[in-house]
Design a protein around this motif. Structure first.
Motif, PDB file in Angstrom:
ATOM      1  N   VAL A 106       0.847  -1.200   0.000  1.00 45.22           N
ATOM      2  CA  VAL A 106       0.000   0.000   0.000  1.00 45.22           C
ATOM      3  C   VAL A 106       0.882   1.250   0.000  1.00 45.22           C
ATOM      4  CG1 VAL A 106      -1.773   1.287   1.252  1.00 45.22           C
ATOM      5  CG2 VAL A 106      -1.901  -1.218   1.137  1.00 45.22           C
TER       6      VAL A 106
ATOM      7  N   LYS B  87       0.005   4.430  -0.759  1.00 46.40           N
ATOM      8  CA  LYS B  87      -0.685   5.721  -0.596  1.00 46.40           C
ATOM      9  C   LYS B  87       0.167   6.692   0.215  1.00 46.40           C
ATOM     10  CE  LYS B  87      -3.173   4.411   3.586  1.00 46.40           C
ATOM     11  NZ  LYS B  87      -4.374   3.759   4.141  1.00 46.40           N
TER      12      LYS B  87
ATOM     13  N   ILE C  75      -8.152   0.836  -2.892  1.00 41.94           N
ATOM     14  CA  ILE C  75      -8.610   0.367  -1.579  1.00 41.94           C
ATOM     15  C   ILE C  75      -9.280   1.472  -0.775  1.00 41.94           C
ATOM     16  CG2 ILE C  75      -6.892  -1.496  -1.482  1.00 41.94           C
ATOM     17  CD1 ILE C  75      -5.254   0.312   0.407  1.00 41.94           C
TER      18      ILE C  75
ATOM     19  N   MET D 242     -13.857  -7.453   0.803  1.00 41.60           N
ATOM     20  CA  MET D 242     -12.814  -6.727   1.538  1.00 41.60           C
ATOM     21  C   MET D 242     -13.406  -6.195   2.839  1.00 41.60           C
ATOM     22  SD  MET D 242     -11.781  -3.369   2.285  1.00 41.60           S
ATOM     23  CE  MET D 242     -11.081  -2.005   1.373  1.00 41.60           C
TER      24      MET D 242
ATOM     25  N   ILE E 237     -12.268  -3.859   6.657  1.00 39.84           N
ATOM     26  CA  ILE E 237     -11.328  -3.162   7.546  1.00 39.84           C
ATOM     27  C   ILE E 237     -11.936  -3.240   8.945  1.00 39.84           C
ATOM     28  CG2 ILE E 237     -10.074  -1.009   7.984  1.00 39.84           C
ATOM     29  CD1 ILE E 237     -10.985  -0.076   5.138  1.00 39.84           C
TER      30      ILE E 237
ATOM     31  N   MET F  55      -3.852  -6.016   7.519  1.00 32.72           N
ATOM     32  CA  MET F  55      -2.990  -4.876   7.242  1.00 32.72           C
ATOM     33  C   MET F  55      -1.697  -5.062   8.051  1.00 32.72           C
ATOM     34  SD  MET F  55      -5.995  -2.020   6.977  1.00 32.72           S
ATOM     35  CE  MET F  55      -5.662  -1.102   8.444  1.00 32.72           C
ATOM     36  N   SER F  56      -0.896  -4.007   8.178  1.00 34.77           N
ATOM     37  CA  SER F  56       0.415  -4.151   8.832  1.00 34.77           C
ATOM     38  C   SER F  56       0.327  -4.824  10.198  1.00 34.77           C
ATOM     39  CB  SER F  56       1.083  -2.781   8.991  1.00 34.77           C
ATOM     40  OG  SER F  56       1.481  -2.287   7.737  1.00 34.77           O
TER      41      SER F  56
ATOM     42  N   ARG G  88      -3.117  -6.293   2.730  1.00 38.64           N
ATOM     43  CA  ARG G  88      -2.800  -4.919   2.320  1.00 38.64           C
ATOM     44  C   ARG G  88      -1.846  -4.306   3.340  1.00 38.64           C
ATOM     45  NH1 ARG G  88      -8.438  -5.288   3.059  1.00 38.64           N
ATOM     46  NH2 ARG G  88      -8.150  -3.838   4.777  1.00 38.64           N
ATOM     47  N   VAL G  89      -0.586  -4.237   2.990  1.00 38.50           N
ATOM     48  CA  VAL G  89       0.416  -3.802   3.963  1.00 38.50           C
ATOM     49  C   VAL G  89       1.095  -2.517   3.491  1.00 38.50           C
ATOM     50  CG1 VAL G  89       2.522  -4.455   5.179  1.00 38.50           C
ATOM     51  CG2 VAL G  89       0.786  -6.196   4.687  1.00 38.50           C
ATOM     52  N   GLY G  90       0.960  -1.467   4.287  1.00 42.69           N
ATOM     53  CA  GLY G  90       1.529  -0.173   3.937  1.00 42.69           C
ATOM     54  C   GLY G  90       2.680   0.218   4.825  1.00 42.69           C
ATOM     55  N   SER G  91       2.354   0.673   6.037  1.00 42.95           N
ATOM     56  CA  SER G  91       3.369   1.262   6.912  1.00 42.95           C
ATOM     57  C   SER G  91       4.481   0.274   7.280  1.00 42.95           C
ATOM     58  CB  SER G  91       2.711   1.829   8.170  1.00 42.95           C
ATOM     59  OG  SER G  91       1.865   0.879   8.766  1.00 42.95           O
TER      60      SER G  91
ATOM     61  N   ARG H  33       2.985   6.946   7.977  1.00 40.35           N
ATOM     62  CA  ARG H  33       2.429   8.076   7.230  1.00 40.35           C
ATOM     63  C   ARG H  33       2.044   9.160   8.224  1.00 40.35           C
ATOM     64  NH1 ARG H  33      -0.073   3.374   5.370  1.00 40.35           N
ATOM     65  NH2 ARG H  33      -1.659   3.706   6.943  1.00 40.35           N
TER      66      ARG H  33
END
Ligand SMILES: *Cc1c(COP(=O)(O)O)cnc(C)c1O
Length: 228
Positions: A34, A36, A81, A163, A165, A195-196, A211-214, A220
């Motif tokens: 992710v 973003k 997403i 999906m 959250i 997620m993370s 869905r892995v971002g940070s 962020r």
């Protein structure tokens, strides 16, 4: 090696371990990185490292980054997403391979019109508000069956996933289990969850996409820190 590439490898290892622990097939889970809020220069090392699936939450931000990155780095699977407004449907269908946030009849109809007009191969996931949080997008669990029936009529086999959250401060496991049961009841194969902070639990509960971002790109700026 950049921090994000080291982090990517660490996440890949943890996903593989979670897959093994759950006795699932080795390629059963796709990692969506992710990206973003992160600029192209931060994404490039991760692309170079071979990651080919990315998630963005805003159409406009993705339009500014991805056409050029795709030109430079080749085929990338892009997942939307974040919430989609009907006035951005044309752009979203043109840019994204997968739109994970389908949650309103009006949006279903707009997407169906665009797919018919363009012949796009876009895949769609229904977002489910498993925690019934008023501030969160997604179809409520009690509305899901009817919504799904109508969405299947309009979008047919473009609908391939669900999906969710889960609420930020709850045990995510019951939410993942609920989403999985809903998908199985509807014969839907893709499950985007985790997620993370909780992707290993999601893998154990049947996620096909995490869905892995940070945990890859770093933290962020918090939305609540932005003064409008
Ligand atoms: C930002 C975001 C993620 C990634 O969250 P991290 O905690 O940074 O891994 C996953 N899913 C959605 C829908 C998001 O908006």
């Amino acid at each position: 090696m950049s921090d994000s590439v080291l982090a990517l490898h660490a996440i890949q290892t943890r996903i593989a371990e979670a897959i093994t622990a759950a006795h699932r097939a080795r390629n059963a889970v796709q990692l969506i990185a992710v990206s973003k809020t992160f600029e192209a220069v931060k994404i490039e090392p991760v692309l170079t490292a071979g990651q080919k699936v990315f998630g963005e939450n805003r159409v406009q931000e993705a339009q500014q980054k991805w056409p050029q990155l795709r030109q430079q780095y080749g085929v990338v699977d892009l997942h939307l997403i974040g919430p989609l407004q009907t006035n951005k449907v044309k752009e979203a269908v043109a840019l994204f391979d997968v739109i994970q946030t389908v949650d309103r009849p009006k949006l279903v109809s707009a997407l169906a019109r665009e797919v018919q007009k363009t012949g796009a191969k876009t895949q769609f996931y229904i977002q489910v508000n498993t925690g019934r949080e008023p501030q969160k997008a997604g179809v409520l669990p009690e509305d899901f069956e009817n919504f799904m029936a109508a969405a299947k009529t309009e979008l047919g086999n473009h609908i391939v996933g669900l999906m969710c959250i889960p609420p930020a401060h709850e045990d995510p496991r019951p939410h993942f289990q609920l989403l999985r049961a809903m998908a199985e009841a509807q014969n839907i194969s893709c499950l985007s969850m985790g997620m993370s902070a909780d992707f290993e639990i999601a893998v154990a509960e049947g996620a096909t996409h995490v869905r892995v971002g940070s945990a890859i790109f770093g933290s962020r700026p918090k939305p609540e820190a932005i003064v409008i």
